[in-house]
Design a protein around this motif. Structure first.
Motif, mmCIF file in Angstrom:
data_model
loop_
_atom_site.group_PDB
_atom_site.id
_atom_site.type_symbol
_atom_site.label_atom_id
_atom_site.label_comp_id
_atom_site.label_asym_id
_atom_site.label_seq_id
_atom_site.Cartn_x
_atom_site.Cartn_y
_atom_site.Cartn_z
ATOM 1 N N THR B 24 0.849 -1.205 0.000
ATOM 2 C CA THR B 24 0.000 0.000 0.000
ATOM 3 C C THR B 24 0.876 1.244 0.000
ATOM 4 O O THR B 24 1.972 1.248 0.561
ATOM 5 C CB THR B 24 -0.941 0.049 1.222
ATOM 6 O OG1 THR B 24 -1.611 1.313 1.230
ATOM 7 C CG2 THR B 24 -0.192 -0.109 2.531
ATOM 8 N N GLN B 25 0.366 2.276 -0.659
ATOM 9 C CA GLN B 25 1.085 3.548 -0.728
ATOM 10 C C GLN B 25 0.540 4.539 0.297
ATOM 11 O O GLN B 25 0.935 5.695 0.308
ATOM 12 C CB GLN B 25 0.889 4.165 -2.125
ATOM 13 C CG GLN B 25 1.159 3.218 -3.256
ATOM 14 C CD GLN B 25 2.539 3.397 -3.840
ATOM 15 O OE1 GLN B 25 3.340 4.189 -3.348
ATOM 16 N NE2 GLN B 25 2.839 2.673 -4.878
ATOM 17 N N SER B 26 -0.394 4.094 1.113
ATOM 18 C CA SER B 26 -1.099 5.028 1.989
ATOM 19 C C SER B 26 -0.263 5.505 3.166
ATOM 20 O O SER B 26 -0.523 6.567 3.718
ATOM 21 C CB SER B 26 -2.376 4.384 2.521
ATOM 22 O OG SER B 26 -3.256 4.139 1.465
ATOM 23 N N ASN B 28 3.875 5.036 5.267
ATOM 24 C CA ASN B 28 5.245 4.564 5.104
ATOM 25 C C ASN B 28 5.766 4.006 6.433
ATOM 26 O O ASN B 28 5.023 3.891 7.418
ATOM 27 C CB ASN B 28 6.147 5.667 4.547
ATOM 28 C CG ASN B 28 6.315 6.820 5.510
ATOM 29 O OD1 ASN B 28 5.646 6.898 6.537
ATOM 30 N ND2 ASN B 28 7.224 7.725 5.196
ATOM 31 N N THR B 38 -2.428 5.729 8.182
ATOM 32 C CA THR B 38 -3.224 6.596 7.293
ATOM 33 C C THR B 38 -2.397 7.689 6.622
ATOM 34 O O THR B 38 -2.878 8.336 5.710
ATOM 35 C CB THR B 38 -4.361 7.288 8.067
ATOM 36 O OG1 THR B 38 -3.780 8.139 9.067
ATOM 37 C CG2 THR B 38 -5.279 6.271 8.722
ATOM 38 N N TRP B 40 1.615 9.554 5.381
ATOM 39 C CA TRP B 40 2.992 9.353 4.917
ATOM 40 C C TRP B 40 3.865 10.344 5.678
ATOM 41 O O TRP B 40 3.915 11.521 5.351
ATOM 42 C CB TRP B 40 3.077 9.588 3.403
ATOM 43 C CG TRP B 40 4.364 9.127 2.793
ATOM 44 C CD1 TRP B 40 5.532 9.817 2.752
ATOM 45 C CD2 TRP B 40 4.604 7.882 2.133
ATOM 46 N NE1 TRP B 40 6.496 9.069 2.109
ATOM 47 C CE2 TRP B 40 5.950 7.887 1.713
ATOM 48 C CE3 TRP B 40 3.816 6.758 1.852
ATOM 49 C CZ2 TRP B 40 6.517 6.810 1.026
ATOM 50 C CZ3 TRP B 40 4.384 5.699 1.171
ATOM 51 C CH2 TRP B 40 5.719 5.732 0.768
ATOM 52 N N LYS B 113 7.292 -1.439 7.744
ATOM 53 C CA LYS B 113 6.633 -1.181 6.454
ATOM 54 C C LYS B 113 7.755 -0.860 5.477
ATOM 55 O O LYS B 113 8.559 0.044 5.726
ATOM 56 C CB LYS B 113 5.696 0.023 6.597
ATOM 57 C CG LYS B 113 5.134 0.550 5.292
ATOM 58 C CD LYS B 113 4.058 -0.371 4.779
ATOM 59 C CE LYS B 113 3.177 0.300 3.733
ATOM 60 N NZ LYS B 113 3.885 0.608 2.493
ATOM 61 N N LEU B 114 7.811 -1.605 4.388
ATOM 62 C CA LEU B 114 8.919 -1.439 3.453
ATOM 63 C C LEU B 114 8.543 -0.467 2.338
ATOM 64 O O LEU B 114 8.046 -0.861 1.283
ATOM 65 C CB LEU B 114 9.309 -2.794 2.872
ATOM 66 C CG LEU B 114 9.621 -3.894 3.897
ATOM 67 C CD1 LEU B 114 10.001 -5.190 3.203
ATOM 68 C CD2 LEU B 114 10.724 -3.454 4.858
ATOM 69 N N GLY B 115 8.731 0.807 2.581
ATOM 70 C CA GLY B 115 8.414 1.830 1.568
ATOM 71 C C GLY B 115 6.974 1.689 1.113
ATOM 72 O O GLY B 115 6.066 1.590 1.938
ATOM 73 N N PRO B 116 6.754 1.678 -0.216
ATOM 74 C CA PRO B 116 5.386 1.500 -0.714
ATOM 75 C C PRO B 116 4.977 0.039 -0.789
ATOM 76 O O PRO B 116 3.929 -0.299 -1.322
ATOM 77 C CB PRO B 116 5.451 2.117 -2.114
ATOM 78 C CG PRO B 116 6.884 2.210 -2.471
ATOM 79 C CD PRO B 116 7.719 1.961 -1.273
ATOM 80 N N GLN B 117 5.841 -0.823 -0.251
ATOM 81 C CA GLN B 117 5.575 -2.264 -0.316
ATOM 82 C C GLN B 117 4.755 -2.737 0.881
ATOM 83 O O GLN B 117 3.992 -1.988 1.458
ATOM 84 C CB GLN B 117 6.920 -3.005 -0.360
ATOM 85 C CG GLN B 117 7.643 -2.865 -1.676
ATOM 86 C CD GLN B 117 7.400 -4.079 -2.566
ATOM 87 O OE1 GLN B 117 6.662 -4.987 -2.222
ATOM 88 N NE2 GLN B 117 8.047 -4.092 -3.713
#
Lengths: 162, 164
Positions: B24-26, B28, B38, B40, B113-117
Motif C-alpha cells: 500500500t502507498q497510503s 510509510n 493513514t 505518509w 513497512k517497506l516503503g510502498p511495499q
C-alpha cells in the motif's frame, strides 16, 4: 477554487502576446487574446490565475498526446517503481533519475501520470505539481485525500485517459 | 525471495520474516512505526507529507528525535523487550541520514513497512539492515500506557474482590 491569492499580473508581459492561463467562469482559456489588457481590478472575482511561468500548460495541447510520451512514461515509471520499491523517504522518491526524467517529459505526460496516480496511488504528487505549476492537493493530510483532489481536478480538466 | 529483497536486505531470510499486509502507498515506515496507517510521515514540505508540528523539516536524526518525542518516545539503550514499554528503532545510512524505522511487537519481534511495499514481521532489527536502510542506529521507548492502565485496573479489581 483559488490557485493564487494575489495575481501577479505584471509578469505576464512578454515580447509577444500575453501568455497566461485563466479560468473564467469555469472555462479554461489560454492566451486570453483580447482580454490581455485586463487588470486584476477589471478581471473580477470570477477569474483565477495560474502561475504564468507555466504557460506550457495548455489544455488544448494536452489533447494531442504523442504515442512515444506514453511509452516513455510507462518505461520510466516502471524503472522508478523498481528503483524505489523499498523507499520511504519522500526526497529519495522524487530524486530518482527516472522520476526526474518523467518531469522532463513536460506537460504532455500529465494525463499518464494522473492515470497512474489514480490507479496505484504512487507518489506522483511532486511531479504533478512541477508539471502543472501548482499543488492541487495542497493541505491534504493523507495520501488518499491528495489522490482524490488530483482525480477531481483531472476530471474537471478532461485529462483522464484510458 | 525476490532478488531485490535479497540484495537490499541480505540478512532478512536468515533472520526470519513474514509478510503481514498487502502493498500500500497510503503510509510509510515512519508512520507505521508510530502506529499510524493513514499518513505518509516524512520531514518534507508539500502534500501529502505529514510531519509533526514543531519537529524540524530536515532529514536528520535530531528531527526524528523530536518527531518521535511528539508520540511519547524517548531514546533508550537497546531494543531488548522490556515490560511496560513499547520500542521503535531508527535506521540510518553511512551519512547518518534516517532511512527507516521499525516498531517492536509484544512478543519481542519487530514490524516494518517497506516503503510502498508490504508490512513484514521480522525477528530482529538486523533483519532489515542493508543497502536500503543502513543500520539500526537509535532505539526509542515509551511507556505502554494502555497495558499499564490495564494492569492497574486488574490489580484494583482483584484487590476489591479479595476484600469482599
Amino acid at each position: 477554487m483559488t490557485y493564487q491569492e494575489e495575481p501577479i499580473w505584471d509578469t505576464y508581459e512578454e515580447d509577444g502576446p500575453v501568455r497566461c492561463l485563466v479560468r473564467l467562469r469555469g472555462d479554461w482559456l489560454n492566451n486570453v487574446g483580447d482580454d490581455y489588457n485586463r487588470t486584476p481590478e477589471s478581471a473580477g472575482s470570477d477569474v483565477w490565475l495560474i502561475d504564468p511561468s507555466f504557460d506550457s500548460l495548455d489544455p488544448s495541447a494536452l489533447g494531442t498526446f504523442r504515442a512515444d510520451v506514453r511509452a516513455d512514461f510507462d518505461r520510466l515509471a516502471k524503472a522508478w517503481k523498481t528503483n524505489t520499491q523499498f523507499v520511504s523517504s519522500s526526497t529519495e522518491l522524487i530524486l530518482d533519475p527516472s522520476y526526474q526524467r518523467i518531469i522532463g517529459l513536460g506537460p504532455e505526460v500529465v494525463p499518464y501520470v494522473l492515470r497512474d496516480l489514480i490507479a496505484t496511488r504512487s507518489h506522483w504528487f511532486w511531479a504533478l505539481t512541477c508539471l502543472v505549476g501548482f499543488d492541487v492537493a495542497q493541505g491534504s493530510q493523507t495520501v488518499q485525500e491528495a489522490v482524490d483532489k488530483w482525480a477531481v481536478w483531472a476530471r474537471d480538466m478532461g485529462l483522464l485517459v484510458d | 525471495m525476490d532478488p531485490g529483497w535479497s540484495v537490499n536486505f541480505p540478512r532478512l531470510a536468515s533472520n526470519g520474516y513474514q509478510e503481514t499486509s498487502s502493498p500500500t502507498q497510503s503510509y510509510n515506515c515512519i508512520a507505521w512505526a508510530m502506529g499510524d496507517d493513514t499518513r505518509w510521515w516524512w520531514p518534507r514540505f508539500g502534500a501529502p507529507n505529514y510531519w509533526p508540528e514543531g519537529a524540524p523539516l530536515t532529514e536528520t536524526i535530531r528531527a526524528f528525535d523530536v518527531a518521535f518525542a511528539t508520540e511519547g518516545y524517548q531514546p533508550c539503550a537497546d531494543g531488548r523487550l522490556q515490560a511496560g514499554f513499547q520500542k521503535v528503532v531508527l535506521y540510518v545510512n553511512e551519512e547518518l541520514e534516517p532511512k527507516h524505522a521499525a516498531r517492536q511487537l509484544d512478543d519481542g519481534r519487530w514490524t516494518s513497512k517497506l516503503g510502498p511495499q508490504v508490512d513484514i514481521r521480522h525477528d530482529t532489527p538486523a533483519g532489515v539492515e542493508g543497502p536500503a536502510y543502513g543500520l539500526a542506529y537509535r532505539y526509542y521507548r515509551r511507556r505502554n500506557e494502555i497495558k499499564w492502565w490495564r494492569r492497574a485496573l486488574t490489580r484494583f479489581t482483584r484487590a476489591r474482590q479479595w476484600r469482599q
